[in-house]
Design an enzyme around this catalytic site. Structure first.
Site, PDB file in Angstrom:
ATOM      1  N   GLU A 180       2.222 -11.949 -15.987  1.00  0.00           N
ATOM      2  CA  GLU A 180       1.937 -10.815 -15.092  1.00  0.00           C
ATOM      3  C   GLU A 180       1.019  -9.787 -15.738  1.00  0.00           C
ATOM      4  OE1 GLU A 180       5.613  -9.715 -12.178  1.00  0.00           O
ATOM      5  OE2 GLU A 180       6.045  -9.573 -14.312  1.00  0.00           O
TER       6      GLU A 180
ATOM      7  N   LYS B   1       3.697  -3.677  -6.615  1.00  0.00           N
ATOM      8  CA  LYS B   1       5.097  -3.436  -6.988  1.00  0.00           C
ATOM      9  C   LYS B   1       6.050  -3.907  -5.898  1.00  0.00           C
ATOM     10  CE  LYS B   1       8.351  -1.695  -9.482  1.00  0.00           C
ATOM     11  NZ  LYS B   1       8.716  -2.634 -10.560  1.00  0.00           N
TER      12      LYS B   1
ATOM     13  N   CYS C 278       0.845  -1.195   0.000  1.00  0.00           N
ATOM     14  CA  CYS C 278       0.000   0.000   0.000  1.00  0.00           C
ATOM     15  C   CYS C 278       0.884   1.251   0.000  1.00  0.00           C
ATOM     16  CB  CYS C 278      -0.863   0.021   1.228  1.00  0.00           C
ATOM     17  SG  CYS C 278      -1.605  -1.562   1.619  1.00  0.00           S
TER      18      CYS C 278
ATOM     19  N   GLU D 235      11.889 -15.630 -17.056  1.00  0.00           N
ATOM     20  CA  GLU D 235      11.500 -14.225 -16.909  1.00  0.00           C
ATOM     21  C   GLU D 235      10.514 -13.826 -18.020  1.00  0.00           C
ATOM     22  OE1 GLU D 235      11.507 -12.030 -14.775  1.00  0.00           O
ATOM     23  OE2 GLU D 235      11.360 -10.126 -15.829  1.00  0.00           O
TER      24      GLU D 235
ATOM     25  N   TRP E 162      -3.593  -2.141  -1.073  1.00  0.00           N
ATOM     26  CA  TRP E 162      -3.516  -3.467  -1.693  1.00  0.00           C
ATOM     27  C   TRP E 162      -3.999  -4.415  -0.600  1.00  0.00           C
ATOM     28  CZ3 TRP E 162      -1.237  -8.286  -1.091  1.00  0.00           C
ATOM     29  CH2 TRP E 162      -1.123  -9.078  -2.241  1.00  0.00           C
TER      30      TRP E 162
ATOM     31  N   ASN F 263       0.447   0.628   6.426  1.00  0.00           N
ATOM     32  CA  ASN F 263       1.013  -0.368   5.516  1.00  0.00           C
ATOM     33  C   ASN F 263       1.565  -1.500   6.368  1.00  0.00           C
ATOM     34  OD1 ASN F 263       0.573   1.278   3.390  1.00  0.00           O
ATOM     35  ND2 ASN F 263       2.732   1.706   2.961  1.00  0.00           N
ATOM     36  N   GLY F 264       1.461  -2.728   5.879  1.00  0.00           N
ATOM     37  CA  GLY F 264       2.009  -3.859   6.626  1.00  0.00           C
ATOM     38  C   GLY F 264       0.897  -4.738   7.162  1.00  0.00           C
TER      39      GLY F 264
ATOM     40  N   ARG G 225       1.758   1.058  -6.071  1.00  0.00           N
ATOM     41  CA  ARG G 225       2.016   0.233  -4.886  1.00  0.00           C
ATOM     42  C   ARG G 225       0.764  -0.479  -4.389  1.00  0.00           C
ATOM     43  NH1 ARG G 225       7.085   1.787  -2.361  1.00  0.00           N
ATOM     44  NH2 ARG G 225       6.478   0.340  -0.750  1.00  0.00           N
TER      45      ARG G 225
ATOM     46  N   HIS H 256       9.985 -33.812 -20.822  1.00  0.00           N
ATOM     47  CA  HIS H 256       9.552 -34.581 -19.655  1.00  0.00           C
ATOM     48  C   HIS H 256       8.232 -34.057 -19.085  1.00  0.00           C
ATOM     49  CE1 HIS H 256      13.321 -36.657 -19.858  1.00  0.00           C
ATOM     50  NE2 HIS H 256      13.932 -35.487 -19.952  1.00  0.00           N
TER      51      HIS H 256
ATOM     52  N   LYS I  85       6.859 -12.378 -17.267  1.00  0.00           N
ATOM     53  CA  LYS I  85       6.417 -11.062 -17.768  1.00  0.00           C
ATOM     54  C   LYS I  85       5.086 -11.193 -18.488  1.00  0.00           C
ATOM     55  CE  LYS I  85       8.181  -8.892 -16.207  1.00  0.00           C
ATOM     56  NZ  LYS I  85       9.099  -8.632 -15.175  1.00  0.00           N
TER      57      LYS I  85
HETATM   58  C1  G6P Z   1       6.755  -8.128  -6.794  1.00  0.00           C
HETATM   59  C2  G6P Z   1       6.854  -7.376  -8.098  1.00  0.00           C
HETATM   60  C3  G6P Z   1       7.897  -8.043  -8.991  1.00  0.00           C
HETATM   61  C4  G6P Z   1       9.229  -8.141  -8.278  1.00  0.00           C
HETATM   62  C5  G6P Z   1       9.088  -8.860  -6.934  1.00  0.00           C
HETATM   63  C6  G6P Z   1      10.358  -8.744  -6.097  1.00  0.00           C
HETATM   64  O1  G6P Z   1       6.189  -9.381  -7.015  1.00  0.00           O
HETATM   65  O2  G6P Z   1       5.598  -7.344  -8.750  1.00  0.00           O
HETATM   66  O3  G6P Z   1       8.056  -7.271 -10.175  1.00  0.00           O
HETATM   67  O4  G6P Z   1      10.139  -8.823  -9.071  1.00  0.00           O
HETATM   68  O5  G6P Z   1       8.036  -8.277  -6.170  1.00  0.00           O
HETATM   69  O6  G6P Z   1      10.546  -7.392  -5.771  1.00  0.00           O
HETATM   70  P1  G6P Z   1      11.917  -6.750  -5.387  1.00  0.00           P
HETATM   71  O7  G6P Z   1      11.593  -5.316  -5.109  1.00  0.00           O
HETATM   72  O8  G6P Z   1      12.408  -7.475  -4.169  1.00  0.00           O
HETATM   73  O9  G6P Z   1      12.844  -6.917  -6.524  1.00  0.00           O
END
Ligand code: G6P
Length: 615
Positions: free
Chosen positions: A495, A610, A2, A488, A74, A100-101, A27, A511, A492
């Site tokens: 996501e 994020k 958040c 990755e 969030w 937050n938290g 966020r 496999h 991507k």
């Molecule tokens: C979230 C984000 C990802 C990111 C991950 C780790 O899931 O959506 O994009 O890779 O956190 O975040 P960090 O800030 O530790 O790289």
């Protein structure tokens, strides 16, 4: 997760809070709200949905006042509804909290409060905290700032879990209170005004002088000054930092989305990550922030990395380089697993946390666990002053500037480049020759230009995305250094487009995942002309034999491959270890254009955040 923004000063608070929230919307974006001191009371507006919904409510029912707190959420406790949006209030309605938290002993606190007659208006843990503060404040029987601070301290001592808080008390109409444990908070120092936010991006348009609060810090901010203290009564350590970037760095500019802007920034962010870090004379890298002598680095006999999400993929690639260049065994764990795995960590182990935000709860916990067991811990972070940057024994900053798109792009590229510099540094202290070191430096220097050539193919990649956007599932396949990029690329795509995608080592596909291959399931092959080229071509043939459409990421001018694939994305030639960087940029664009073609909210994909500051 958040976002928090609070203001105290001479200007109307609500527009400043909404503007700050917009900068933090990445966020958390399932509900938003604010509270402003107005006529000796706290006026609040809050609702489920995006910041626009809050702005519309404010336009209809304005609030006035120059002291306020606000939040973009969030959801963790309770779904995104008007009632669950922050701020939350105590029983008297004179204390408001944004948080937050996660408060882990929330069930216990709620039981205690219900026993005292409290009826909760929301399902959140935050409301329990607001009511608890109110209980202590009422019990004290006195009013005003000193009594309120005592109540706030007493309540926070009862809390187990993580918080970043901004709090208002109607009896202290000129003050915003803040407290932090485990969830970031930063104070912005203005002239005749102060800000409190969970992220510098919310305040940088108004001031570049900030104080990063430490865990256990409490602040009371007024227009003309502030006081800082600690929950444990020790003296607060207050240092003023100057933010390097301006507000424009966190704005979209001419780009349709932050993600696209950040993909296109990569040649520059890469140069920033490399700047000042080359020692051409000794064919090595300069990494002063490691805070380790050459002697200490030579004694490292094992490296343990931990990270989450995209950062974990960067770690996989970095780990391969460290083994390749420095011949030091390297393990890369999901931080969430590492923290409970109880791995043996000897004094020769170097722990490396990789994180864009520097705030990911699992990565932070993994770092603390590694330190507790005696390992030296480094942080590879983007956000200056973040928790991991502060708690690590040393580290390397990415200098990628603010990354706003929820799906990480430029941070990944900088992470892998910084890991290449670390691998080179360790390599030159162990086994790597000067000639090989010098070659790696030259190749790294050439990477920004080569990435520009991949970016120039954005329109071609957009057309490929349009052809395959309706597929229900994708496979991403690569071998050796390209395996992490396959993972990755799949991450991507899922996501931001919500298409199911799996990344796999290409040969391992036989496999299991090969069962998914049919004429509607595209396979994206990372097959540049590298040491694994012949091998991966056999895997590609296996997919073709089952009528699976093939999108190949290939070296420029590879006409043989062009005949075998249904679509080709060309990338420049590069040495085997570095070519994944180029393929990755191509896959970022493929995911981006697919998501746009499907009409997705690219910068704010559903359910994601994020920065994940809860376990
Ligand atoms: C979230 C984000 C990802 C990111 C991950 C780790 O899931 O959506 O994009 O890779 O956190 O975040 P960090 O800030 O530790 O790289």
């Amino acid at each position: 997760m958040c976002g928090i923004v609070a203001y105290v000063g001479g200007r109307p608070a609500a527009p400043l809070l909404v503007e700050g929230l917009r900068r933090l919307e990445y966020r958390g974006y399932d509900s938003a709200g604010l509270g402003v001191i107005q006529g000796g009371k706290i006026a609040t507006r809050k609702c489920a949905g995006r910041i626009d919904a809050l702005a519309a409510r404010l336009a209809e029912y304005p609030v006035s006042g120059t002291v306020g707190i606000s939040h973009t959420r969030w959801a963790t406790h309770g779904p995104p509804t008007d009632a669950n949006s922050h701020p939350h209030f105590d029983a008297s309605g004179r204390i408001a909290v944004v948080h937050n938290g996660v408060i882990e002993n929330c069930a216990e606190l709620k039981r205690l409060l219900e026993g005292r007659g409290h009826a909760f208006a929301s399902e959140t843990d935050t409301e329990a905290l607001a009511r608890l503060i109110g209980e202590f404040y009422t019990e004290a029987g006195e009013k005003g700032e000193a009594a309120f601070l005592i109540a706030l301290r007493a309540a926070l001592r009862r809390v187990v879990g993580a918080y970043g808080l901004a709090v208002l008390c109607a009896d202290c109409p000129d003050t915003v209170f803040g407290a932090r444990r485990g969830s970031p908070l930063v104070v912005g120092l203005g002239r005749g005004e102060h800000f409190l936010a969970s992220d510098v991006n919310a305040v940088v348009a108004h001031t570049r002088d900030v104080i990063y609060l430490g865990d256990g810090d409490l602040v009371a901010l007024r227009a003309d000054g502030f006081e800082a203290a600690r929950l444990d009564e020790r003296e607060a350590k207050i240092e003023v930092h100057r933010i390097e970037h301006d507000a424009g760095a966190a704005e979209k500019g001419e780009f349709a989305h932050f993600m696209l802007k950040e993909i296109f920034e990569q040649p520059q962010t890469l140069r920033n990550a490399l700047r000042g870090r080359f020692n051409t004379e000794d064919a090595t890298s300069v990494l002063g922030g490691l805070n380790m002598t050459a002697h200490e680095l030579r004694r490292v006999d094992r490296i343990q990395m931990a990270a989450c999400g995209t950062s974990w993929h960067a770690g996989l690639l970095g780990g391969m380089w460290i083994e390749e260049f420095a011949r030091i065994p390297c393990e890369v764990d999901y931080a969430s697993e590492f923290r409970y795995r109880n791995p043996p960590l000897g004094s020769g182990t170097l722990f490396v946390a990789i994180t864009q935000s520097g705030e990911t709860a699992d990565t932070l916990a993994a770092l603390r666990e590694a330190k507790r067991k005696g390992a030296r811990a480094l942080g590879i972070c983007n956000v200056v002053g973040s928790s991991i940057a502060r708690e690590a024994d040393g580290g390397i900053y990415l200098h990628a500037g603010p990354e706003v798109g929820v799906a990480s792009t430029k941070a990944f590229t900088s992470q892998v480049v910084v890991l290449a510099l670390l691998a080179l540094h360790l390599g030159r202290l162990h086994h790597l020759s000067a000639l090989e070191g010098a070659r790696l430096l030259r190749e790294l220097e050439a990477m920004p230009g080569k990435i520009e050539r991949v970016l120039a193919r954005s329109e071609e990649i957009r057309r490929i995305a349009a052809r395959y956007k309706d597929a229900a599932s994708f496979l991403f396949l690569g071998r050796r250094f390209n395996h992490p990029v396959a993972l990755e690329g799949a991450l991507k795509l899922k996501e931001i487009s919500y298409i199911h995608a799996e990344g796999y080592p290409a040969a391992e596909m036989k496999h299991g995942p090969i069962a998914l291959v049919d004429e509607k399931t595209p396979s994206v092959f990372l097959c540049p002309r590298d040491g694994m080229y012949e091998k991966i071509l056999s895997n590609l043939e296996e997919v073709r034999a089952r009528r699976g459409p093939v999108i190949a990421v290939a070296t420029e001018g590879d006409d043989d491959l062009a005949k075998k694939a249904d679509a080709v994305i060309e990338i420049p030639e590069a040495p085997d270890p570095l070519v994944p960087l180029l393929g990755n940029v191509a896959l970022q664009l493929l995911a981006y254009h697919t998501a746009v073609a499907l009409g997705r909210d690219v910068d704010r994909p559903r359910n994601l955040a994020k920065s994940v500051t809860v376990e």
